[in-house]
Scaffold this active site. Sequence first.
Site, PDB file in Angstrom:
ATOM      1  N   GLU A  79      29.063   0.755 -41.205  1.00  0.00           N
ATOM      2  CA  GLU A  79      29.319   0.307 -40.017  1.00  0.00           C
ATOM      3  C   GLU A  79      29.820   1.328 -39.198  1.00  0.00           C
ATOM      4  O   GLU A  79      30.814   1.858 -39.317  1.00  0.00           O
ATOM      5  CB  GLU A  79      29.974  -1.006 -39.949  1.00  0.00           C
ATOM      6  CG  GLU A  79      29.235  -2.193 -40.579  1.00  0.00           C
ATOM      7  CD  GLU A  79      28.032  -2.775 -40.241  1.00  0.00           C
ATOM      8  OE1 GLU A  79      27.596  -2.434 -39.005  1.00  0.00           O
ATOM      9  OE2 GLU A  79      27.232  -3.498 -40.700  1.00  0.00           O
ATOM     10  N   CYS A 142      33.044 -10.683 -40.513  1.00  0.00           N
ATOM     11  CA  CYS A 142      32.921  -9.435 -40.713  1.00  0.00           C
ATOM     12  C   CYS A 142      33.307  -8.543 -39.402  1.00  0.00           C
ATOM     13  O   CYS A 142      34.254  -7.547 -39.608  1.00  0.00           O
ATOM     14  CB  CYS A 142      31.602  -8.938 -41.199  1.00  0.00           C
ATOM     15  SG  CYS A 142      31.380  -9.977 -43.023  1.00  0.00           S
ATOM     16  N   HIS A 166      28.884  -3.031 -45.135  1.00  0.00           N
ATOM     17  CA  HIS A 166      28.406  -4.468 -45.460  1.00  0.00           C
ATOM     18  C   HIS A 166      27.309  -3.969 -46.904  1.00  0.00           C
ATOM     19  O   HIS A 166      27.011  -2.858 -47.033  1.00  0.00           O
ATOM     20  CB  HIS A 166      27.411  -4.859 -44.713  1.00  0.00           C
ATOM     21  CG  HIS A 166      28.210  -5.919 -43.726  1.00  0.00           C
ATOM     22  ND1 HIS A 166      28.055  -5.601 -42.094  1.00  0.00           N
ATOM     23  CD2 HIS A 166      28.424  -7.131 -43.859  1.00  0.00           C
ATOM     24  CE1 HIS A 166      28.694  -6.787 -41.646  1.00  0.00           C
ATOM     25  NE2 HIS A 166      28.855  -7.555 -42.651  1.00  0.00           N
TER      26      HIS A 166
END
Length: 214
Positions: A79, A142, A166
């Site tokens: 991310e 998250c 992730h």
Amino acid sequence: MKKILVTGFDPFGGEKINPALEVIKLLPKKIGENEIKILEIPTVYKKSIEKIDKEIESYDPDYILSIGQAGGRTDISIERIAINIDDFRIKDNEGNQPIDEKIYLDGDNAYFSTLPIKAIQSEITKNGIPASISNTAGTFVCNHVFYGVRYLIEKKYKGKKSGFIHIPYLPEQIIGKADTPSMSLDNILKGITIAIEIIFSVENDIKKLGGSIC
């Protein structure tokens, strides 16, 4: 010697397992002279960040890497950015479902990962494991944790670095879910271990293509 705190969520959304928790349990305690400490966190609004905050205060890691399940993704997704919004599509594990709420009223609209995301993605794919840069961590717990840890670093833990990865479902989670992608626990473990090795060894990220058109 450097230290990293690696977090993984408990199962949520009706799942019996969470690959994030399963993979961190298998991580080594050291890579070279560098330490790895794992932390199970609840898939719960606010409590997840509070638990990490306490661990940062006591363990004093140089890096914090959070791992989360993203069912439906085909690869390991590193991310890039966390946004200051909670907009939960489903309830968390304690029934909370904030909608269009800021995570921190005095926080920036977004924080970028301070980990070498492109070096991580490059090294994982060199080892034959699918990985990509992701530009959205969602708006569930998250992203809540990704943003929350970055906020804590900006406000009270200056100099530390953090980010979020992730991972897909495990094969046993997609039984009865036609056309849903998964990845073996072995490959996820290899990918996350490589990510940690890069975090320990790469101070400044590499420049390479990794963006998307939309």
